[in-house]
Design a protein around this motif. Structure first.
Motif, PDB file in Angstrom:
ATOM      1  N   TYR A 173      24.574  46.059  36.906  1.00 52.19           N
ATOM      2  CA  TYR A 173      24.909  46.544  38.244  1.00 52.19           C
ATOM      3  C   TYR A 173      24.376  45.599  39.307  1.00 52.19           C
ATOM      4  N   ARG A 174      25.242  45.238  40.253  1.00 51.62           N
ATOM      5  CA  ARG A 174      24.753  44.543  41.437  1.00 51.62           C
ATOM      6  C   ARG A 174      23.958  45.532  42.259  1.00 51.62           C
ATOM      7  N   MET A 184      14.878  51.221  40.146  1.00 51.61           N
ATOM      8  CA  MET A 184      15.634  52.433  39.859  1.00 51.61           C
ATOM      9  C   MET A 184      16.609  52.200  38.712  1.00 51.61           C
ATOM     10  N   PHE A 185      17.393  51.132  38.802  1.00 51.26           N
ATOM     11  CA  PHE A 185      18.391  50.885  37.763  1.00 51.26           C
ATOM     12  C   PHE A 185      17.744  50.458  36.457  1.00 51.26           C
ATOM     13  N   ASN A 186      16.667  49.694  36.541  1.00 55.69           N
ATOM     14  CA  ASN A 186      15.967  49.316  35.313  1.00 55.69           C
ATOM     15  C   ASN A 186      15.337  50.526  34.632  1.00 55.69           C
ATOM     16  N   VAL A 193      21.043  43.503  38.925  1.00 54.39           N
ATOM     17  CA  VAL A 193      21.278  42.111  39.318  1.00 54.39           C
ATOM     18  C   VAL A 193      21.228  42.031  40.845  1.00 54.39           C
ATOM     19  N   PRO A 194      20.106  41.602  41.429  1.00 52.76           N
ATOM     20  CA  PRO A 194      20.018  41.501  42.893  1.00 52.76           C
ATOM     21  C   PRO A 194      20.990  40.442  43.399  1.00 52.76           C
ATOM     22  N   THR A 200      29.271  39.451  46.059  1.00 49.16           N
ATOM     23  CA  THR A 200      29.448  40.567  45.123  1.00 49.16           C
ATOM     24  C   THR A 200      30.884  40.785  44.675  1.00 49.16           C
ATOM     25  N   PHE A 201      31.828  40.815  45.601  1.00 46.46           N
ATOM     26  CA  PHE A 201      33.215  41.130  45.250  1.00 46.46           C
ATOM     27  C   PHE A 201      33.727  40.171  44.181  1.00 46.46           C
ATOM     28  N   THR A 202      33.483  38.879  44.376  1.00 45.68           N
ATOM     29  CA  THR A 202      33.938  37.873  43.408  1.00 45.68           C
ATOM     30  C   THR A 202      33.234  38.040  42.073  1.00 45.68           C
ATOM     31  N   ALA A 203      31.947  38.388  42.113  1.00 42.03           N
ATOM     32  CA  ALA A 203      31.197  38.561  40.868  1.00 42.03           C
ATOM     33  C   ALA A 203      31.759  39.710  40.030  1.00 42.03           C
ATOM     34  N   VAL A 204      32.162  40.795  40.678  1.00 38.85           N
ATOM     35  CA  VAL A 204      32.787  41.911  39.949  1.00 38.85           C
ATOM     36  C   VAL A 204      34.158  41.482  39.441  1.00 38.85           C
TER      37      VAL A 204
END
Length: 331
Positions: A173-174, A184-186, A193-194, A200-204
Protein backbone atom coordinates in the motif's frame (compact mmCIF):
# COMPACT_ATOMS: atom_id res chain seq x y z
CA UNK A 1 23.31 53.91 -20.97
CA UNK A 2 23.18 54.34 -17.19
CA UNK A 3 19.55 55.45 -17.41
CA UNK A 4 18.67 52.38 -19.47
CA UNK A 5 20.31 50.08 -16.92
CA UNK A 6 18.51 51.85 -14.09
CA UNK A 7 15.19 51.53 -15.88
CA UNK A 8 15.83 47.85 -16.59
CA UNK A 9 16.69 47.23 -12.92
CA UNK A 10 13.51 48.94 -11.78
CA UNK A 11 11.41 46.87 -14.20
CA UNK A 12 12.99 43.62 -13.04
CA UNK A 13 12.44 44.56 -9.39
CA UNK A 14 8.77 45.33 -10.09
CA UNK A 15 8.30 41.99 -11.82
CA UNK A 16 9.92 40.16 -8.92
CA UNK A 17 7.63 41.87 -6.44
CA UNK A 18 4.56 41.11 -8.55
CA UNK A 19 5.33 37.39 -8.28
CA UNK A 20 6.22 37.43 -4.61
CA UNK A 21 3.70 36.19 -2.03
CA UNK A 22 1.57 38.56 -0.01
CA UNK A 23 2.51 41.74 -1.88
CA UNK A 24 0.19 44.53 -2.89
CA UNK A 25 -1.09 44.33 -6.48
CA UNK A 26 -2.92 47.36 -7.80
CA UNK A 27 -3.82 48.42 -4.28
CA UNK A 28 -4.84 44.91 -3.21
CA UNK A 29 -3.09 42.48 -0.91
CA UNK A 30 -2.76 39.11 -2.62
CA UNK A 31 -2.87 35.72 -0.89
CA UNK A 32 -1.79 32.83 -3.09
CA UNK A 33 -3.49 29.65 -1.87
CA UNK A 34 -2.25 26.26 -3.05
CA UNK A 35 -3.28 22.62 -2.65
CA UNK A 36 -2.14 19.32 -4.14
CA UNK A 37 -5.35 17.86 -5.53
CA UNK A 38 -7.74 18.88 -8.29
CA UNK A 39 -10.01 21.89 -8.60
CA UNK A 40 -13.02 19.65 -9.27
CA UNK A 41 -16.46 20.54 -7.91
CA UNK A 42 -16.39 17.76 -5.29
CA UNK A 43 -12.73 17.83 -4.33
CA UNK A 44 -12.65 18.61 -0.57
CA UNK A 45 -9.63 20.91 -0.79
CA UNK A 46 -11.06 22.76 -3.78
CA UNK A 47 -14.37 23.26 -1.98
CA UNK A 48 -12.51 24.75 0.98
CA UNK A 49 -10.32 26.94 -1.19
CA UNK A 50 -13.26 28.45 -3.06
CA UNK A 51 -15.14 29.05 0.19
CA UNK A 52 -12.09 30.77 1.70
CA UNK A 53 -11.60 32.99 -1.35
CA UNK A 54 -15.23 34.11 -1.28
CA UNK A 55 -15.21 34.71 2.48
CA UNK A 56 -11.95 36.70 2.50
CA UNK A 57 -12.83 38.89 -0.45
CA UNK A 58 -16.28 39.60 0.97
CA UNK A 59 -15.02 40.33 4.50
CA UNK A 60 -12.28 42.68 3.29
CA UNK A 61 -14.41 44.50 0.74
CA UNK A 62 -12.05 43.27 -1.97
CA UNK A 63 -8.92 44.78 -0.40
CA UNK A 64 -7.49 41.24 -0.12
CA UNK A 65 -7.56 39.00 -3.18
CA UNK A 66 -7.16 35.22 -2.83
CA UNK A 67 -5.65 33.56 -5.90
CA UNK A 68 -6.15 29.78 -6.23
CA UNK A 69 -3.45 27.31 -7.28
CA UNK A 70 -4.66 23.66 -7.39
CA UNK A 71 -2.90 20.55 -8.73
CA UNK A 72 0.45 21.15 -7.00
CA UNK A 73 1.03 24.41 -8.88
CA UNK A 74 2.80 25.75 -5.78
CA UNK A 75 4.51 22.39 -5.19
CA UNK A 76 3.65 19.08 -3.58
CA UNK A 77 2.43 19.19 0.02
CA UNK A 78 5.80 18.83 1.72
CA UNK A 79 7.43 21.69 -0.24
CA UNK A 80 4.36 23.84 0.40
CA UNK A 81 4.71 23.24 4.15
CA UNK A 82 8.34 24.36 3.95
CA UNK A 83 7.26 27.41 1.95
CA UNK A 84 4.71 28.32 4.61
CA UNK A 85 7.39 28.26 7.29
CA UNK A 86 9.74 30.51 5.33
CA UNK A 87 7.11 32.81 3.81
CA UNK A 88 7.58 31.76 0.17
CA UNK A 89 4.05 30.29 0.18
CA UNK A 90 1.22 32.46 1.51
CA UNK A 91 -1.44 29.88 2.29
CA UNK A 92 -2.26 26.24 1.59
CA UNK A 93 -4.66 23.43 2.36
CA UNK A 94 -2.52 20.51 3.52
CA UNK A 95 -3.33 16.93 4.51
CA UNK A 96 -2.86 16.43 8.26
CA UNK A 97 -0.24 13.69 7.84
CA UNK A 98 2.05 16.14 6.05
CA UNK A 99 1.46 18.87 8.64
CA UNK A 100 2.58 16.31 11.22
CA UNK A 101 6.00 16.19 9.57
CA UNK A 102 6.54 19.74 10.83
CA UNK A 103 4.72 19.44 14.17
CA UNK A 104 4.43 15.85 15.38
CA UNK A 105 1.59 16.60 17.76
CA UNK A 106 -0.66 16.53 14.68
CA UNK A 107 -0.01 12.78 14.44
CA UNK A 108 -2.85 12.57 16.95
CA UNK A 109 -5.36 13.02 14.13
CA UNK A 110 -3.82 10.21 12.09
CA UNK A 111 -4.17 7.56 14.80
CA UNK A 112 -6.24 4.72 13.34
CA UNK A 113 -9.84 4.42 14.52
CA UNK A 114 -9.52 7.34 16.95
CA UNK A 115 -12.67 9.10 15.77
CA UNK A 116 -15.92 7.20 15.26
CA UNK A 117 -17.44 9.94 13.12
CA UNK A 118 -16.97 13.50 11.89
CA UNK A 119 -18.83 15.00 14.85
CA UNK A 120 -16.33 13.53 17.31
CA UNK A 121 -13.39 14.85 15.32
CA UNK A 122 -14.87 18.34 15.08
CA UNK A 123 -15.53 18.41 18.82
CA UNK A 124 -11.86 17.65 19.52
CA UNK A 125 -10.35 19.95 16.90
CA UNK A 126 -12.63 22.91 17.64
CA UNK A 127 -11.83 22.70 21.35
CA UNK A 128 -8.78 22.79 23.59
CA UNK A 129 -6.93 20.01 21.75
CA UNK A 130 -7.18 21.85 18.43
CA UNK A 131 -6.14 25.10 20.10
CA UNK A 132 -3.04 23.43 21.57
CA UNK A 133 -2.09 21.94 18.20
CA UNK A 134 -2.51 25.35 16.56
CA UNK A 135 -0.31 26.97 19.20
CA UNK A 136 2.46 24.44 18.53
CA UNK A 137 2.38 25.10 14.78
CA UNK A 138 2.25 28.87 15.17
CA UNK A 139 5.54 28.70 17.03
CA UNK A 140 7.00 27.30 13.80
CA UNK A 141 5.79 30.13 11.62
CA UNK A 142 2.40 28.82 10.48
CA UNK A 143 -1.12 29.83 11.51
CA UNK A 144 -4.00 27.35 11.45
CA UNK A 145 -7.04 29.12 9.98
CA UNK A 146 -9.27 26.06 10.12
CA UNK A 147 -9.50 22.29 10.44
CA UNK A 148 -11.27 21.31 7.24
CA UNK A 149 -11.95 17.68 6.43
CA UNK A 150 -12.07 15.08 3.67
CA UNK A 151 -13.92 12.37 5.54
CA UNK A 152 -12.57 8.96 6.47
CA UNK A 153 -9.88 7.08 4.59
CA UNK A 154 -10.54 3.69 3.01
CA UNK A 155 -8.31 0.97 1.56
CA UNK A 156 -8.32 0.42 -2.19
CA UNK A 157 -6.23 -2.12 -4.08
CA UNK A 158 -6.03 -4.47 -7.04
CA UNK A 159 -5.46 -7.75 -5.18
CA UNK A 160 -8.46 -8.50 -2.96
CA UNK A 161 -11.23 -6.99 -0.84
CA UNK A 162 -10.29 -6.18 2.76
CA UNK A 163 -12.81 -7.70 5.15
CA UNK A 164 -10.55 -8.72 8.05
CA UNK A 165 -7.13 -7.50 9.27
CA UNK A 166 -5.61 -10.62 7.70
CA UNK A 167 -6.66 -9.37 4.26
CA UNK A 168 -4.19 -6.49 4.54
CA UNK A 169 -1.25 -8.91 4.81
CA UNK A 170 1.03 -9.19 1.83
CA UNK A 171 -0.43 -6.19 -0.02
CA UNK A 172 1.79 -3.22 -0.92
CA UNK A 173 0.00 0.00 0.00
CA UNK A 174 1.15 3.50 -0.81
CA UNK A 175 1.00 5.57 2.35
CA UNK A 176 1.84 9.18 3.05
CA UNK A 177 5.33 9.89 4.32
CA UNK A 178 4.15 9.77 7.90
CA UNK A 179 5.26 7.29 10.60
CA UNK A 180 1.74 6.69 11.96
CA UNK A 181 0.50 5.48 8.57
CA UNK A 182 3.59 3.37 8.02
CA UNK A 183 3.25 1.66 11.41
CA UNK A 184 -0.52 1.23 11.02
CA UNK A 185 -0.23 -0.76 7.81
CA UNK A 186 2.79 -2.70 9.01
CA UNK A 187 0.93 -3.63 12.22
CA UNK A 188 -1.86 -5.06 10.06
CA UNK A 189 0.65 -7.16 8.14
CA UNK A 190 0.69 -5.07 5.02
CA UNK A 191 3.69 -3.58 3.25
CA UNK A 192 3.66 0.20 3.67
CA UNK A 193 5.37 2.11 0.86
CA UNK A 194 5.85 5.82 1.73
CA UNK A 195 5.41 7.91 -1.42
CA UNK A 196 4.64 11.48 -2.44
CA UNK A 197 1.29 11.88 -4.17
CA UNK A 198 2.85 13.02 -7.44
CA UNK A 199 4.34 9.54 -7.97
CA UNK A 200 1.40 7.47 -6.77
CA UNK A 201 -1.02 7.22 -9.71
CA UNK A 202 1.69 5.93 -12.06
CA UNK A 203 2.99 3.52 -9.42
CA UNK A 204 -0.45 1.91 -9.09
CA UNK A 205 -0.94 1.92 -12.84
CA UNK A 206 2.36 0.14 -13.40
CA UNK A 207 1.87 -2.33 -10.55
CA UNK A 208 4.79 -1.06 -8.49
CA UNK A 209 2.32 -0.92 -5.60
CA UNK A 210 -0.92 -2.86 -5.18
CA UNK A 211 -3.07 -0.11 -3.74
CA UNK A 212 -3.41 2.91 -1.51
CA UNK A 213 -5.79 4.52 0.97
CA UNK A 214 -7.79 7.68 0.44
CA UNK A 215 -11.00 9.45 1.42
CA UNK A 216 -13.90 8.64 -0.89
CA UNK A 217 -14.03 12.10 -2.49
CA UNK A 218 -10.35 11.95 -3.48
CA UNK A 219 -10.79 8.51 -5.05
CA UNK A 220 -13.26 10.18 -7.37
CA UNK A 221 -11.67 13.60 -7.95
CA UNK A 222 -8.24 12.09 -8.59
CA UNK A 223 -9.73 9.35 -10.83
CA UNK A 224 -8.04 6.59 -8.84
CA UNK A 225 -11.00 4.34 -9.73
CA UNK A 226 -9.40 4.10 -13.18
CA UNK A 227 -6.43 2.12 -11.80
CA UNK A 228 -7.86 0.27 -8.76
CA UNK A 229 -10.55 -2.40 -8.41
CA UNK A 230 -11.48 -3.05 -4.78
CA UNK A 231 -12.79 -0.40 -2.37
CA UNK A 232 -13.07 -1.58 1.23
CA UNK A 233 -14.83 0.73 3.69
CA UNK A 234 -12.32 0.43 6.50
CA UNK A 235 -12.82 4.05 7.68
CA UNK A 236 -9.48 3.66 9.41
CA UNK A 237 -8.42 7.31 9.69
CA UNK A 238 -10.23 10.64 9.73
CA UNK A 239 -8.67 13.03 7.25
CA UNK A 240 -8.22 16.52 8.60
CA UNK A 241 -7.23 19.12 6.02
CA UNK A 242 -5.59 22.08 7.68
CA UNK A 243 -6.19 25.51 6.13
CA UNK A 244 -2.87 27.22 6.83
CA UNK A 245 -1.31 30.63 6.36
CA UNK A 246 2.28 31.75 6.67
CA UNK A 247 2.86 34.04 9.63
CA UNK A 248 5.05 36.16 7.36
CA UNK A 249 2.25 36.56 4.80
CA UNK A 250 -0.25 37.52 7.50
CA UNK A 251 2.18 40.08 8.92
CA UNK A 252 2.04 41.96 5.59
CA UNK A 253 -1.68 42.60 6.03
CA UNK A 254 -3.22 45.41 8.07
CA UNK A 255 -4.62 44.44 11.50
CA UNK A 256 -8.14 44.77 10.09
CA UNK A 257 -7.31 42.54 7.13
CA UNK A 258 -5.69 39.90 9.36
CA UNK A 259 -8.76 39.80 11.57
CA UNK A 260 -11.01 39.42 8.52
CA UNK A 261 -8.85 36.59 7.15
CA UNK A 262 -9.00 34.70 10.46
CA UNK A 263 -12.80 35.04 10.59
CA UNK A 264 -13.04 34.03 6.93
CA UNK A 265 -11.09 30.87 7.75
CA UNK A 266 -13.69 29.89 10.35
CA UNK A 267 -16.56 30.62 8.00
CA UNK A 268 -14.98 28.71 5.11
CA UNK A 269 -14.22 25.74 7.35
CA UNK A 270 -17.87 25.43 8.39
CA UNK A 271 -19.00 25.61 4.77
CA UNK A 272 -16.39 23.11 3.60
CA UNK A 273 -17.25 20.57 6.29
CA UNK A 274 -20.94 20.67 5.41
CA UNK A 275 -20.32 20.23 1.69
CA UNK A 276 -17.65 17.55 2.19
CA UNK A 277 -19.90 15.43 4.39
CA UNK A 278 -22.80 15.67 1.94
CA UNK A 279 -20.53 14.64 -0.95
CA UNK A 280 -19.06 11.69 0.96
CA UNK A 281 -22.51 10.33 1.68
CA UNK A 282 -23.21 10.16 -2.06
CA UNK A 283 -19.79 8.93 -3.14
CA UNK A 284 -20.17 5.16 -2.65
CA UNK A 285 -22.89 5.02 -5.27
CA UNK A 286 -20.80 7.18 -7.59
CA UNK A 287 -17.75 4.92 -7.30
CA UNK A 288 -19.82 1.77 -7.76
CA UNK A 289 -21.15 3.33 -10.94
CA UNK A 290 -17.57 3.81 -12.12
CA UNK A 291 -16.77 0.13 -11.73
CA UNK A 292 -15.32 -0.26 -8.24
CA UNK A 293 -16.24 -3.33 -6.17
CA UNK A 294 -17.26 -2.05 -2.72
CA UNK A 295 -17.42 -3.98 0.55
CA UNK A 296 -17.70 -3.40 4.32
CA UNK A 297 -15.31 -4.86 6.88
CA UNK A 298 -16.63 -7.74 9.00
CA UNK A 299 -15.45 -6.66 12.46
CA UNK A 300 -14.13 -3.12 13.04
CA UNK A 301 -13.14 -4.08 16.60
CA UNK A 302 -10.65 -6.61 15.21
CA UNK A 303 -8.91 -3.82 13.30
CA UNK A 304 -8.79 -1.57 16.38
CA UNK A 305 -7.22 -4.38 18.40
CA UNK A 306 -4.60 -5.03 15.72
CA UNK A 307 -3.42 -1.41 15.70
CA UNK A 308 -3.29 -0.93 19.50
CA UNK A 309 0.55 -0.95 19.51
CA UNK A 310 0.51 2.18 17.34
CA UNK A 311 -1.10 4.15 20.20
CA UNK A 312 1.51 2.94 22.66
CA UNK A 313 4.37 3.87 20.35
CA UNK A 314 3.19 7.38 19.50
CA UNK A 315 1.89 8.47 22.90
CA UNK A 316 5.27 10.02 23.89
CA UNK A 317 5.66 11.72 20.50
CA UNK A 318 2.17 13.23 20.42
CA UNK A 319 2.21 14.03 24.12
CA UNK A 320 0.43 11.96 26.75
CA UNK A 321 -1.69 14.90 27.96
CA UNK A 322 -2.84 15.78 24.45
CA UNK A 323 -3.70 12.18 23.58
CA UNK A 324 -5.50 11.60 26.87
CA UNK A 325 -7.56 14.75 26.37
CA UNK A 326 -8.63 13.57 22.92
CA UNK A 327 -9.44 10.06 24.15
CA UNK A 328 -11.55 11.52 26.95
CA UNK A 329 -13.60 13.51 24.45
CA UNK A 330 -14.28 10.58 22.11
CA UNK A 331 -15.47 8.13 24.77
Amino acid sequence: MIRRKTLLSLCLAALALAGAPGVQAQGKAVIKLGWATSDGPQDPSAIGARAFKAAVESATGGSVEVQLYPNRQLGDEKPMMEGLRFGTVDAAIITNAVVAQVERGFELNDLPFLYANEMQARKVLDGKVGAELSKKLEAKGITVLGFMEAGFRNMINNKKPVRTPQDVAGVKYRVMQNPVFIDMFNSLGGSAVPMAWGETFTAVQQGTIDGLELPLAFIDSLKVYEVTKYLSQTNHTYTALELLASNRALAKLTPEQRKAVVEAGKQATAQQRKASLENAQQMIAVLKGKGMQVNDVEDPAAFRKAVAPVYDKFRPVIGADLLNAALEQVK
